[in-house]
Each structure stands twice: as structure tokens, then as C-alpha cells.
Motif scaffolding. Structure first.
Motif, PDB file in Angstrom:
ATOM      1  N   SER A 511       0.829  -1.212   0.000  1.00 23.54           N
ATOM      2  CA  SER A 511       0.000   0.000   0.000  1.00 23.54           C
ATOM      3  C   SER A 511       0.859   1.255   0.000  1.00 23.54           C
ATOM      4  N   ARG A 512       1.907   1.234   0.845  1.00 24.15           N
ATOM      5  CA  ARG A 512       2.762   2.420   0.946  1.00 24.15           C
ATOM      6  C   ARG A 512       3.679   2.600  -0.257  1.00 24.15           C
ATOM      7  N   LEU A 513       3.896   1.524  -1.004  1.00 23.84           N
ATOM      8  CA  LEU A 513       4.798   1.595  -2.148  1.00 23.84           C
ATOM      9  C   LEU A 513       4.239   2.457  -3.271  1.00 23.84           C
ATOM     10  N   GLN A 514       2.935   2.413  -3.483  1.00 24.53           N
ATOM     11  CA  GLN A 514       2.380   3.079  -4.659  1.00 24.53           C
ATOM     12  C   GLN A 514       2.678   4.589  -4.695  1.00 24.53           C
ATOM     13  N   PRO A 515       2.465   5.341  -3.599  1.00 27.16           N
ATOM     14  CA  PRO A 515       2.851   6.761  -3.637  1.00 27.16           C
ATOM     15  C   PRO A 515       4.353   6.969  -3.845  1.00 27.16           C
ATOM     16  N   GLN A 516       5.158   6.033  -3.332  1.00 21.76           N
ATOM     17  CA  GLN A 516       6.604   6.172  -3.522  1.00 21.76           C
ATOM     18  C   GLN A 516       6.997   5.948  -4.983  1.00 21.76           C
ATOM     19  N   LEU A 517       6.305   5.075  -5.671  1.00 29.85           N
ATOM     20  CA  LEU A 517       6.582   4.893  -7.100  1.00 29.85           C
ATOM     21  C   LEU A 517       6.290   6.187  -7.858  1.00 29.85           C
ATOM     22  N   HIS A 518       5.207   6.853  -7.468  1.00 26.22           N
ATOM     23  CA  HIS A 518       4.897   8.149  -8.088  1.00 26.22           C
ATOM     24  C   HIS A 518       5.996   9.161  -7.783  1.00 26.22           C
ATOM     25  N   ARG A 519       6.468   9.177  -6.549  1.00 23.77           N
ATOM     26  CA  ARG A 519       7.537  10.100  -6.165  1.00 23.77           C
ATOM     27  C   ARG A 519       8.794   9.829  -6.990  1.00 23.77           C
ATOM     28  N   LEU A 520       9.161   8.562  -7.112  1.00 20.26           N
ATOM     29  CA  LEU A 520      10.362   8.216  -7.872  1.00 20.26           C
ATOM     30  C   LEU A 520      10.249   8.654  -9.327  1.00 20.26           C
ATOM     31  N   ARG A 521       9.078   8.481  -9.902  1.00 21.49           N
ATOM     32  CA  ARG A 521       8.904   8.899 -11.304  1.00 21.49           C
ATOM     33  C   ARG A 521       9.050  10.408 -11.432  1.00 21.49           C
ATOM     34  N   THR A 522       8.513  11.157 -10.467  1.00 18.58           N
ATOM     35  CA  THR A 522       8.657  12.615 -10.541  1.00 18.58           C
ATOM     36  C   THR A 522      10.119  13.028 -10.395  1.00 18.58           C
ATOM     37  N   MET A 523      10.926  12.168  -9.759  1.00 24.51           N
ATOM     38  CA  MET A 523      12.348  12.461  -9.581  1.00 24.51           C
ATOM     39  C   MET A 523      13.181  12.003 -10.771  1.00 24.51           C
ATOM     40  N   GLY A 524      12.516  11.478 -11.801  1.00 24.09           N
ATOM     41  CA  GLY A 524      13.219  11.100 -13.017  1.00 24.09           C
ATOM     42  C   GLY A 524      13.723   9.677 -13.049  1.00 24.09           C
ATOM     43  N   VAL A 525      13.326   8.857 -12.061  1.00 24.97           N
ATOM     44  CA  VAL A 525      13.752   7.457 -12.055  1.00 24.97           C
ATOM     45  C   VAL A 525      13.000   6.704 -13.147  1.00 24.97           C
ATOM     46  N   GLN A 526      13.759   5.968 -13.958  1.00 23.01           N
ATOM     47  CA  GLN A 526      13.184   5.258 -15.109  1.00 23.01           C
ATOM     48  C   GLN A 526      12.620   3.914 -14.640  1.00 23.01           C
ATOM     49  N   LEU A 527      11.477   3.967 -13.977  1.00 18.41           N
ATOM     50  CA  LEU A 527      10.862   2.750 -13.461  1.00 18.41           C
ATOM     51  C   LEU A 527      10.312   1.884 -14.581  1.00 18.41           C
ATOM     52  N   ASP A 528      10.389   0.586 -14.378  1.00 14.98           N
ATOM     53  CA  ASP A 528       9.781  -0.367 -15.305  1.00 14.98           C
ATOM     54  C   ASP A 528       9.123  -1.449 -14.462  1.00 14.98           C
ATOM     55  N   TYR A 529       8.227  -1.018 -13.595  1.00 11.51           N
ATOM     56  CA  TYR A 529       7.629  -1.949 -12.643  1.00 11.51           C
ATOM     57  C   TYR A 529       6.118  -1.917 -12.737  1.00 11.51           C
ATOM     58  N   ALA A 530       5.552  -3.101 -12.832  1.00  8.96           N
ATOM     59  CA  ALA A 530       4.119  -3.287 -12.677  1.00  8.96           C
ATOM     60  C   ALA A 530       3.948  -4.506 -11.792  1.00  8.96           C
ATOM     61  N   PRO A 531       3.063  -4.450 -10.798  1.00  4.85           N
ATOM     62  CA  PRO A 531       2.900  -5.604  -9.912  1.00  4.85           C
ATOM     63  C   PRO A 531       2.590  -6.869 -10.695  1.00  4.85           C
ATOM     64  N   SER A 532       3.298  -7.921 -10.373  1.00  6.17           N
ATOM     65  CA  SER A 532       3.070  -9.200 -11.040  1.00  6.17           C
ATOM     66  C   SER A 532       1.802  -9.851 -10.515  1.00  6.17           C
ATOM     67  N   ALA A 533       1.074 -10.517 -11.408  1.00  7.22           N
ATOM     68  CA  ALA A 533      -0.128 -11.246 -11.006  1.00  7.22           C
ATOM     69  C   ALA A 533       0.198 -12.670 -10.559  1.00  7.22           C
ATOM     70  N   GLU A 534       1.474 -13.019 -10.540  1.00 10.13           N
ATOM     71  CA  GLU A 534       1.863 -14.364 -10.114  1.00 10.13           C
ATOM     72  C   GLU A 534       1.480 -14.587  -8.655  1.00 10.13           C
ATOM     73  N   LEU A 535       0.837 -15.713  -8.399  1.00 11.42           N
ATOM     74  CA  LEU A 535       0.467 -16.074  -7.036  1.00 11.42           C
ATOM     75  C   LEU A 535       1.551 -16.968  -6.441  1.00 11.42           C
ATOM     76  N   LEU A 536       1.847 -16.737  -5.173  1.00 13.59           N
ATOM     77  CA  LEU A 536       2.858 -17.525  -4.472  1.00 13.59           C
ATOM     78  C   LEU A 536       2.153 -18.327  -3.379  1.00 13.59           C
ATOM     79  N   PRO A 537       2.301 -19.644  -3.390  1.00 14.48           N
ATOM     80  CA  PRO A 537       1.573 -20.475  -2.426  1.00 14.48           C
ATOM     81  C   PRO A 537       2.362 -20.701  -1.139  1.00 14.48           C
ATOM     82  N   PHE A 538       1.661 -20.763  -0.022  1.00  6.21           N
ATOM     83  CA  PHE A 538       2.268 -21.064   1.266  1.00  6.21           C
ATOM     84  C   PHE A 538       1.409 -22.108   1.970  1.00  6.21           C
ATOM     85  N   LEU A 539       2.084 -23.100   2.556  1.00 10.03           N
ATOM     86  CA  LEU A 539       1.399 -24.227   3.177  1.00 10.03           C
ATOM     87  C   LEU A 539       1.523 -24.169   4.690  1.00 10.03           C
ATOM     88  N   ASN A 540       0.533 -24.728   5.361  1.00 15.08           N
ATOM     89  CA  ASN A 540       0.509 -24.809   6.821  1.00 15.08           C
ATOM     90  C   ASN A 540       0.028 -26.201   7.196  1.00 15.08           C
TER      91      ASN A 540
END
Length: 756
Positions: A511-540
Motif C-alpha cells: 500500500s505504501r509503495l504506490q505513492p513512492q513509485l509516483h515520487r520516484l517517477r517525478t524524480m526522473g527514475v526510469q521505473l519499469d515496474y508493474a505488480p506481477s499477477a503471479e500467485l505464491l503459495p504457502f502451506l501450513n
């Protein structure tokens, strides 16, 4: 996480009656303690800045006023006003990086005992301001939420690395890199200045190191970059770093000592310590090509790595000490990194001078000679009041316990345990997941992956010095591509290295990452990130209820997920995932995220089995490799399945045959057997030649019940998995002996023996 950030995000989108910019509450890394207050502080150029620090924070105040001028159009006033920002020096002797920040409706108080703490408090304030402040967009008023923060870091070493040898980066980029690291409270830049492919630092006593050693004809990695640049221009070699030498183009560049001194001073102003690395005795071809007499024989290449420096020539130590003296003149860092990794020892084995030296000094092998070199160079640096860092290969010899060991070989999971037991401090920098140059690196793993084995002695946790991410640049020739690979992974690393374990939370971070990605882009960082839809399984595994809980994680925030338990592709008619669900017996899980009613690839496939052998005792007739113990003797019957990484703590590794006996506890009617093995020939992981299952009633006399041959070619590349499975129908017994033949020199890995 004890602070519900999603709720705070809703609460803290505030505006005043004069409509100042909204506030994005998105601090990374998350503070040690944060309490939300009531109201808001309206910041303007009329706000008074009060300094109570006796001049100790002059540099930090100058930085803060520069930030205010960029945000408000003017520095804060020294005249009395309706509200104030107070910078105070704390009398409490605390961690030099800790700070206290209190925001009330009429006053902001920033207090610390040291300049570092004041700077980090200012960085937190900066993140509470809108991203528009980074662009110079002036606002008459800005709003800060009322809150109290008491903050201090988890680790002292919070670092990013940059390899400027394989491909060269401009001073402008290095300055911007420091700016970004400091914003997220990363306090060290490990600068890899030399390697086989280029020498990047001016050494005045040896000018040819840069006149010749800083330049190369295009190599195989340059060719790879050129090929990739046809499809992706970020792989193009920067023309600024290419010049003509005669009729041929050469690639390279170097930094003068004056440039480096100015850069180091700039980094210090942002409280980033630049740690230089001069890699030795291996990875020195850029120097050896200029001074071939530094080797034991003929310069060249062994099976994998380049010819190293000769450890028994006095002129080598003269060269090394002269170089390091100039390095220390430029870099005031407490630490000097001397590499000591990937040394091809074959030339030492063949050298009569090395053999004579070893015999005269009672050395049994060339690894002791490696330790002699490391200790001698380290002694010189320590005599000059510096601390020494080496890569983890150095622990194979008897090195001084004062050296800090940088753990990078993720496939040797026992390294941290061995390091701290020897008395050395360890810096966690495992290639999986902290080598950001790997385009397959997952943000989830950077934030969450377990880095220490179950065997790590918790009583020695204080020996963990910190964490580091690395960017190796063999195929990263441009600043744009470097940006894309470093961020946002570096933010996940920053939080993991700063925030306490209880204040780390994956959902909160997303949740907190999304505003920071916007901040980085405004600072000229060449981001190439989109959240992956890959699911990671965990067992109990729940032994009491004889069932296995299944849950999913992903980079998506609150994804809609559907799943099946029969292996069929999920649809909107399938089970809606609402949290952990349980499997009794066996299930072939298939799950995927859905957006706007459509399935989003990839589809997760996971076999889950609560089988008859779960919790049963396993006797090992041949040992597992101590680097990959997983869960020790309980691993193969604990119900937990491995992921795509052999170092995830679930895969057990063997360099001999697997030969174990599973005790079912009583005479049992048997139906089937299955065991999954992996192959990844790059790091030397192969399928077994065959798997045999034998059955016994008394544990002494076994009868072969099942033989399963391998049909995966030993030269087949990529990450592969095979289920060695078959029927045991009609068999009855208490004991099952499982033998998996290690048919090649290398590892075999398995995670679970499913017995029904």
C-alpha cells in the motif's frame, strides 16, 4: 502490523481551507513507533524555523532549507510566526541514526543526538510532503498530519552496491544514486571499482591502470547488449563511454581522484558512506594485462575465472599496498572491500614458487595460501585503522575474525552460521534475492524471503551486521536500465534493513509503495515496474486435524483470486479465495488472479498432499549436504513442498546418493510413492539417475517394490521438475527404503516423499 496503514491512508488525505496539496502517508521504511495524532500542521514560507543545536546540524539545516525553498518558493523564516519547526539536539546518547519527530497543529519538533538522526527525520518529513516537491513545483501551503514518531534502525549496514567496472556510470548518475539511497535511509554505497573488465579509479603511482586498464575492446557482454538493444534501446552502450583507439572503438572510462573526493564529500553530506572495492587476488585482469609480472605465470583464464595475483611475490604486496594507500587517501570510509571471491587457484597449484612457499610455511593446500593473502592485505589495512570486508569464499581459509564477511552464495545456505561461529560479522547479500541485476528477482522475495537457515544460532544474531542489494552490470550498460532493475526492489530492501520485524508487513508495504513509485517517477527514475499477477503459495501443515492449509500471496493489492482443487483451470465459477483454506488428503491446486472478470496469467499449479508418511521418522543412511539441510531429518515427511528456489529452506540437497529409511510406525498397506526432484544445470543441480523404493517389515530385509528411471536429459537447460512416482499397490510393510542415485558430479534436491 500494529499500525493499520490502509486506515491511515484514508484518515490522512487532508486538505486545509486554502486547499493545500493533499498528503500521501507513505513512509518507507516504516518507523519503529508511530502514533497518529489529531489535526494537521500547515506549512508555509511564514513558518518559523528554530534551531537549537549549537551549530552541530548546520549541513542538515542547509539541506532542509533547500528542500523548503523548492517546495514553498522560499526558505523558512527566522521570525516569530503562528507555527514553528524546531530542530533540537537531544541530550540522550542514543543510536546516532535515531530521531524523534512530533507534528502538532502549531509545532513540528525534530530531535536527535547526531546529524544522521536529524537527516533521517528530515527524510521522513520529505516523504510526508507531496511528490510535487521533488519537481520544484511551488505551493503556498503544504499539510503535514499530526503524529509522533520514535525511530531507530534495525541494522547498521543498509547498503546498495554498484558495479562500475563491467559497464561504466557517470558521476552525475552516482550523485543521483546517493540522493535516492539517502531518501530511503540506506546508508552505504558499495562501489565496485575494479574487475577483469575495467579499472575505474585513477592511481597516480600507476597511471597505466587507467590509461590502458580502463579501456577495452568490445567483449562478449557488450555484444549481448548490442543484440538486445535492437529490441530494447536501454541495452545500447552509452556513446559517452566509447572512444576510438587507432581504428578500433574501445569502451570504458574512469574517475579521477579529485572527482571521487568530491563525490565522497557529497555522499557524506547525505550520510551515505561510500565503501570502495578493489577486488583481489582474483578478478584483476584489468591490472594484470598492464602488469603481467603480478601473476605466478602467464596471464590468462582458467576454466571459469581469470589468473589471480601471485600470493608469494613481494612485488605483488608492494603494488597492492601502494594502490590501497591511494584508495584510503580518497575514501575516508571505515571499510575497505578487498573482494577475495572467485579465485582460480589452479595457477597457484602449478606454480613451483607457490608450492615451495606452502611447504616452507606448513600449508597443506592453496586455500591456506588464499587465506595468507587475505590476512596479509587485511593486516595492512587494519594497521591504517580500516576495517576489511570480503566476499564469503574467503572463509574457506583461516582468516582473521575481525573481517566482515559478505554472504552472497545463496546456494551455500550454511555460510552465515559458519561465519558467526568463527567470530566474524556477516553482511547478508545473497544473490537470491538480493542481486537486483537478475531480471527475475521478485519484489516479494526481496521483502520476505528467509535469509537464514533453521540452524542459525539466534544467540549470535548480533553478529548480523546488516543487508545489501547488489547490481552487477555485465549486461546493464545504461543508467535507464540500471534504474529499472534497482527500483522498487531497493525500497523493499531498505524497509527490511531498517524496520523491526514486527513493523514489517507485506500488505502494508504494498500500500505504501504506490505513492513512492509516483515520487520516484517525478524524480526522473526510469521505473519499469508493474505488480506481477503471479500467485505464491504457502502451506501450513496441521497434524492434529490431518490437513494442510493453503494461502496465496502476490504483488497485487487485494487481488480477486479463484482456485480449483482438481487441477482444472479456474473460472469465475470456481472457488473464490477468501483466505487460508484446508486440504485433506491430496489436491492439485490451480489458482489465478482475475481482473474485470478475466483470468490474468500465470496460473499457479501446486500439488498438496496430506499423506500417510507425514510426521514419520526418517533415518539417513547417507547424509544431506550441510549447506542445504532444509528441516533436517524431518524434511522429507513434513508435508511442506519447495518453491522454485533450491535455497528456500524446503529443498534438501545431496552431493551423494539419497539413501533413507522411512518408518511408517506400523505395518501399512501401501498404494503409491512420489518424490519431486529439480534440475538446474547452471548451478550444478541434476536429476537422479533413478529412484528405487524397497519395502520391509522388520527394517533389515528389504524387497525392491518400485524402480523409476529418469527421462530428463542431463544437458537440458532451465529450471525443471520431475515427479518420480509409481504404484505400490499390493505392497505391505512398515519400512520403506528410498534410494536416489546421484548420477553426475553435482547436487540432487528433493523436498517431500509422498507415501500413501
Amino acid at each position: 502490523m500494529k499500525h493499520l496503514v490502509n486506515a491511515l491512508l484514508a484518515i490522512l488525505i487532508l486538505t486545509s481551507c486554502s486547499k493545500p496539496d493533499p498528503v500521501d502517508f507513505s513512509i518507507i521504511p516504516y518507523p519503529a513507533d508511530l502514533k497518529l495524532g489529531e489535526g494537521q500542521f500547515v506549512l508555509s514560507a511564514n513558518t518559523q524555523l528554530l534551531i537549537e543545536d549549537t551549530g552541530d546540524f548546520a549541513q542538515e539545516v542547509e539541506f532542509f532549507q533547500t528542500m523548503m525553498k523548492q517546495a514553498l518558493g522560499a526558505e523558512l523564516s527566522a521570525e516569530p510566526a503562528e507555527n514553528t519547526i524546531e530542530i533540537r539536539k537531544s541530550s540522550v546518547d542514543s543510536n546516532p541514526e535515531s530521531y524523534r519527530l512530533e507534528i502538532r497543529s502549531d509545532k513540528v519538533i525534530l530531535e536527535a543526538g547526531h546529524p544522521q538522526g536529524i537527516f533521517y527525520g528530515m527524510s521522513t518529513l520529505r516523504q510526508l510532503l507531496p511528490a510535487s516537491v521533488e519537481t520544484g513545483e511551488v505551493s503556498a501551503q503544504l499539510v503535514l498530519p499530526a503524529l509522533r514518531i520514535q525511530d531507530s534502525p534495525k541494522y547498521d549496514w543498509r547498503a546498495m552496491h554498484l558495479d562500475v567496472s563491467r559497464h561504466f556510470f557517470s558521476m552525475d548518475y552516482l550523485h543521483r544514486y546517493v540522493d535516492l539511497l539517502s531518501l530511503y535511509k540506506l546508508n552505504k554505497l558499495h562501489l565496485h571499482l575494479t574487475d577483469d573488465q575495467g579499472w575505474r579509479m585513477e592511481i597516480k603511482q600507476y597511471p597505466e591502470l587507467t590509461e590502458q586498464g580502463a579501456w577495452r575492446t568490445f567483449n562478449k557482454h557488450d555484444s549481448i547488449c548490442m543484440e538486445r538493444s535492437v529490441e530494447d534501446p536501454r541495452f545500447a552502450l552509452d556513446p559517452k563511454h566509447i572512444k576510438m583507439r587507432g581504428d578500433a572503438p574501445v569502451y570504458g572510462g574512469y574517475y579521477t581522484q579529485d572527482e571521487l573526493k568530491q563525490f565522497v564529500a557529497y555522499a557524506q553530506s547525505k550520510h551515505v558512506e561510500v565503501v570502495p572495492e578493489i577486488d583481489m587476488p582474483g578478478h584483476m585482469m584489468a591490472a594484470i594485462s598492464v602488469y603481467p609480472e603480478l601473476t605466478c605465470g602467464t596471464p590468462g583464464w582458467g576454466r571459469v575465472f581469470s589468473t589471480p595475483l601471485c600470493p608469494v611475490k613481494e612485488e605483488v604486496y608492494t603494488f597492492v599496498e601502494n594502490v590501497l594507500t591511494e584508495v584510503m587517501d580518497v575514501f575516508p570510509s571505515r571499510y575497505i572491500h578487498i573482494g577475495a571471491d572467485e579465485v582460480d587457484l589452479s595457477s597457484w597449484d602449478k606454480s613451483s614458487a607457490c608450492q615451495q612457499f606452502m611447504k616452507a610455511n606448513g600449508m597443506e593446500d592453496v586455500e591456506e595460501l588464499q587465506a595468507y593473502f587475505v590476512n596479509r592485505v587485511s593486516d595492512f589495512l587494519m594497521e591504517n585503522d580500516r576495517k576489511v570486508v570480503v566476499w564469503d569464499e574467503a572463509i574457506s581459509g583461516d582468516i582473521d575474525s575481525s573481517l566482515s564477511i559478505m554472504y552472497w552464495r545463496a546456494w551455500v545456505a550454511s555460510v552465515p552460521e559458519r561465519v558467526v561461529k568463527k567470530g566474524n560479522e556477516v553482511i547478508l547479500a545473497p544473490g537470491d534475492p538480493f542481486y537486483f541485476s537478475n531480471p527475475k528477482a521478485k519484489l516479494f522475495d526481496v521483502y520476505n524471503k528467509q535469509l537464514l537457515s533453521s540452524k542459525f544460532p539466534t544467540a549470535l544474531s548480533h553478529k548480523i551486521k546488516g543487508m545489501q542489494g547488489s547490481l552487477w552490470t555485465e549486461t546493464i550498460p545504461s543508467e535507464e536500465l540500471a534504474d529499472a532493475l534497482i527500483f522498487p526492489d531497493a525500497l523493499a530492501l531498505a524497509e527490511r534493513a531498517w524496520s523491526s520485524d514486527e513493523n514489517q508487513g507485506w500488505n502494508s508495504f504494498k500500500s505504501r509503495l504506490q505513492p513512492q513509485l509516483h515520487r520516484l517517477r517525478t524524480m526522473g527514475v526510469q521505473l519499469d515496474y508493474a505488480p506481477s499477477a503471479e500467485l505464491l503459495p504457502f502451506l501450513n501443515v496441521d497434524k492434529d486435524a490431518e490437513q494442510i492449509g493453503v494461502r496465496f500471496e502476490s504483488e497485487l493489492s487485494e487481488p480477486t483470486v479463484y482456485y480449483t482443487t482438481d487441477g482444472s483451470t479456474p473460472t469465475l465459477e470456481s472457488n473464490l479465495y477468501k483466505g487460508e483454506f484446508f486440504v485433506k488428503g491430496s489436491a492439485s491446486i490451480a489458482a489465478a488472479a482475475f481482473e474485470d472478470g478475466q483470468l490474468v496469467e500465470p496460473v499457479l499449479k501446486k500439488q498438496v498432499d496430506y499423506h500417510k508418511a507425514i510426521g514419520k521418522a526418517v533415518e539417513y543412511l547417507k547424509p544431506w549436504n550441510t549447506a542445504y539441510p532444509a528441516g533436517d531429518a524431518g524434511t522429507l515427511t513434513d508435508g511442506y513442498r519447495g518453491t522454485n528456489s533450491n535455497s528456500d529452506g524446503y529443498w534438501q540437497g545431496f552431493t551423494n546418493d539419497v539413501e533413507v529409511i522411512v518408518d511408517m510406525g506400523e505395518e501399512t498397506d501401501l498404494r503409491s510413492f512420489s518424490a519431486t526432484f529439480m534440475q538446474n544445470i547452471g548451478p550444478g543441480i541434476f536429476m537422479p539417475g533413478e529412484v528405487e523404493v524397497l519395502v520391509s517389515s522388520d527394517g533389515e530385509h528389504f524387497t525392491s517394490a518400485l524402480e523409476i528411471a529418469n527421462d530428463v536429459p542431463a544437458d537440458q537447460k532451465g529450471l525443471l521438475f520431475k515427479d518420480f512416482e509409481g504404484s505400490l499397490e499390493g505392497q505391505k510393510g512398515r519400512y520403506l527404503k528410498v534410494i536416489a542415485k546421484n548420477a553426475r558430479p553435482g547436487f540432487i534436491f528433493t523436498d517431500e516423499f509422498v507415501i500413501n
